[in-house]
Scaffold this motif. Structure first.
Motif, mmCIF file in Angstrom:
data_model
loop_
_atom_site.group_PDB
_atom_site.id
_atom_site.type_symbol
_atom_site.label_atom_id
_atom_site.label_comp_id
_atom_site.label_asym_id
_atom_site.label_seq_id
_atom_site.Cartn_x
_atom_site.Cartn_y
_atom_site.Cartn_z
ATOM 1 N N PHE A 9 0.836 -1.204 0.000
ATOM 2 C CA PHE A 9 0.000 0.000 0.000
ATOM 3 C C PHE A 9 0.872 1.256 0.000
ATOM 4 C CE2 PHE A 9 -2.266 3.341 2.335
ATOM 5 C CZ PHE A 9 -3.410 3.445 1.569
ATOM 6 N N LEU A 33 -6.741 0.251 2.510
ATOM 7 C CA LEU A 33 -6.592 -1.186 2.696
ATOM 8 C C LEU A 33 -7.780 -1.676 3.508
ATOM 9 C CD1 LEU A 33 -2.893 -1.978 3.696
ATOM 10 C CD2 LEU A 33 -4.113 -2.733 1.666
ATOM 11 N N LEU A 42 -6.692 -3.791 -1.669
ATOM 12 C CA LEU A 42 -6.317 -2.399 -1.901
ATOM 13 C C LEU A 42 -7.426 -1.809 -2.764
ATOM 14 C CD1 LEU A 42 -2.815 -1.127 -2.958
ATOM 15 C CD2 LEU A 42 -4.898 0.015 -3.570
#
Length: 112
Positions: A14, A45, A50
């Motif tokens: 991320f 997240l 994602l």
């Protein structure tokens, strides 16, 4: 509902996808992570998912590439989509950041 938790690898993926931009802030969200511009979340997240916030026409494009609903299965977030396997997450996250940067900034909450 039990909130899924990301792994350290998920968090690293991320952070690597979020653009280095002075407008961007990454902060915790319910045990996960969110990336914000002007107070608006543009990437997040949810466990290992994602997700990004995109305009409707781009959601259709990403869904055709394999993106799915983002968030809890019983209550997915509207205007959001998961980044599909095989798609550059950094590119979609950057597009999402630019999209929410067009929104008026959210007012800061007053502390009591």
């Amino acid at each position: 509902m039990r909130m899924p938790r990301p792994t350290e690898e998920d968090e690293a993926r991320f952070r690597a996808a979020v653009p280095e931009d002075p407008r961007v802030e990454i902060r915790p969200m319910f045990g996960n992570l969110g990336a914000f511009v002007g107070g608006h979340m543009f990437a997040g997240l949810f466990g290992s998912q994602l997700g990004v916030k995109l305009p409707e026409d781009e959601l259709v494009e990403v869904r055709a590439a394999g993106g799915g609903d983002y968030g809890p299965p019983e209550r997915p977030m509207g205007g959001w989509i998961t980044v599909p396997e095989g798609v550059d997450p950094a590119g979609l996250v950057a597009r999402a950041a630019e999209y929410v940067a067009t929104f008026p900034p959210k007012p800061t909450a007053k502390r009591r």
